[in-house]
Design a protein around this motif. Structure first.
Motif, mmCIF file in Angstrom:
data_model
loop_
_atom_site.group_PDB
_atom_site.id
_atom_site.type_symbol
_atom_site.label_atom_id
_atom_site.label_comp_id
_atom_site.label_asym_id
_atom_site.label_seq_id
_atom_site.Cartn_x
_atom_site.Cartn_y
_atom_site.Cartn_z
ATOM 1 N N GLU A 122 1.047 -1.181 -0.018
ATOM 2 C CA GLU A 122 -0.421 0.235 -0.222
ATOM 3 C C GLU A 122 1.277 0.889 0.324
ATOM 4 O O GLU A 122 1.942 0.955 0.410
ATOM 5 N N ASP B 248 -0.715 5.225 0.460
ATOM 6 C CA ASP B 248 -1.783 5.472 0.752
ATOM 7 C C ASP B 248 -1.805 7.253 0.531
ATOM 8 O O ASP B 248 -0.993 8.215 1.436
ATOM 9 N N ARG B 249 -1.823 7.198 -0.584
ATOM 10 C CA ARG B 249 -1.602 9.144 -1.129
ATOM 11 C C ARG B 249 -2.817 9.519 -1.829
ATOM 12 O O ARG B 249 -3.433 10.829 -2.547
ATOM 13 N N ALA B 250 -4.268 8.573 -1.445
ATOM 14 C CA ALA B 250 -5.385 9.273 -1.919
ATOM 15 C C ALA B 250 -6.157 10.083 -1.017
ATOM 16 O O ALA B 250 -5.896 10.250 -0.124
ATOM 17 N N GLY C 212 -3.143 7.936 -6.680
ATOM 18 C CA GLY C 212 -4.207 8.211 -5.061
ATOM 19 C C GLY C 212 -5.315 7.965 -5.535
ATOM 20 O O GLY C 212 -5.300 6.232 -4.945
ATOM 21 N N LYS D 210 -4.077 3.648 -7.466
ATOM 22 C CA LYS D 210 -3.480 2.896 -6.145
ATOM 23 C C LYS D 210 -4.541 1.991 -4.958
ATOM 24 O O LYS D 210 -4.363 0.491 -4.432
ATOM 25 N N ALA D 211 -4.995 3.524 -4.459
ATOM 26 C CA ALA D 211 -6.484 2.904 -3.854
ATOM 27 C C ALA D 211 -7.407 1.796 -4.080
ATOM 28 O O ALA D 211 -7.557 1.118 -2.837
ATOM 29 N N ALA E 37 -7.999 -1.896 -2.450
ATOM 30 C CA ALA E 37 -9.239 -2.075 -2.004
ATOM 31 C C ALA E 37 -9.679 -3.393 -2.529
ATOM 32 O O ALA E 37 -10.387 -3.442 -1.809
ATOM 33 N N SER F 222 3.181 -2.493 3.919
ATOM 34 C CA SER F 222 3.588 -1.075 3.932
ATOM 35 C C SER F 222 4.661 -0.132 4.071
ATOM 36 O O SER F 222 5.614 -0.157 4.968
#
Length: 214
Positions: free
Chosen positions: A136, A138-140, A149, A152-153, A157, A177
């Protein structure tokens, strides 16, 4: 003893290559990436450790090529013990209202669609005892990371849904991570960053592998 097999998608550089090297020679490595030269360099490093690799220079968005690869793996080995999915497209940073459609389409194709295709392809090969690994980032919702973002999210998911669905049946699904590493993708995201403060991909692979209980 039956040979253990690790499939690394996105194996040509960065964390994918580091995982491939760290897993050899305990695993036979099937290394997938588009860059033939980088795969050949990886093969040299694996052989230097006494390991073996099968190079698969192909695009994970090519559904026919990936289906043929999975069929070939089935015919030769009958299974995949470990799948490490590190392939990702880092779409250029841009204000959301300036997103280029081609960049967005490429990010969706690599980060989301390919993952959604590969999970059904790999699930039968992993069976109930195999292990799939995702990473992961997490840039969303962060500014300028709209394409990367969001896609990748979406990829993670998919992985989380699969993880929840297979708790009692297998295969195991892990979502790790990583710390920041001096990769080409990160350099495009953060130009001018002090790369000396970042984690070496080989060190990061060793750290993350220690958490997997393989």
């Amino acid at each position: 003893m039956t040979e253990k097999l690790a499939l690394i998608t996105g194996a040509s550089r960065g964390l994918g290559a580091a995982f491939a090297e760290a897993l050899a020679p305990e695993y036979h490595i099937v290394a997938v990436a588009r860059t033939t030269g980088a795969l050949e360099e990886l093969d040299d490093n694996i052989q230097a450790k006494g390991g073996k690799a099968t190079l698969a220079p192909m695009d994970i968005t090519n559904i026919d090529a990936m289906a043929q690869l999975c069929r070939s793996i089935h015919d030769r080995w009958g299974k995949v013990d470990l799948w490490v999915h590190s392939a990702v497209h880092g779409a250029p940073l841009t204000p959301t209202n300036h997103i280029d459609q081609k960049d967005l389409d490429k990010a969706v194709s690599i980060n989301v669609t390919a993952t959604g295709r590969l999970i059904p392809f790999l699930s039968p090969l992993l069976g109930d005892t195999g292990h799939a690994v995702f990473f992961e980032d997490d840039r969303a919702g962060q500014k300028f990371f709209g394409s990367y973002g969001a896609t990748k999210a979406a990829q993670i998911a998919l992985a989380r849904s699969w993880q929840a669905e297979t708790v009692n049946t297998g295969p195991r699904v892990s979502i790790l991570s990583p710390n920041g590493m001096p990769t080409g993708t990160r350099a495009r995201f953060f130009p001018g960053e002090d790369r000396e403060s970042l984690s070496n991909p080989r060190d990061e692979a060793a750290r993350l592998l220690a958490t997997l209980d393989l």
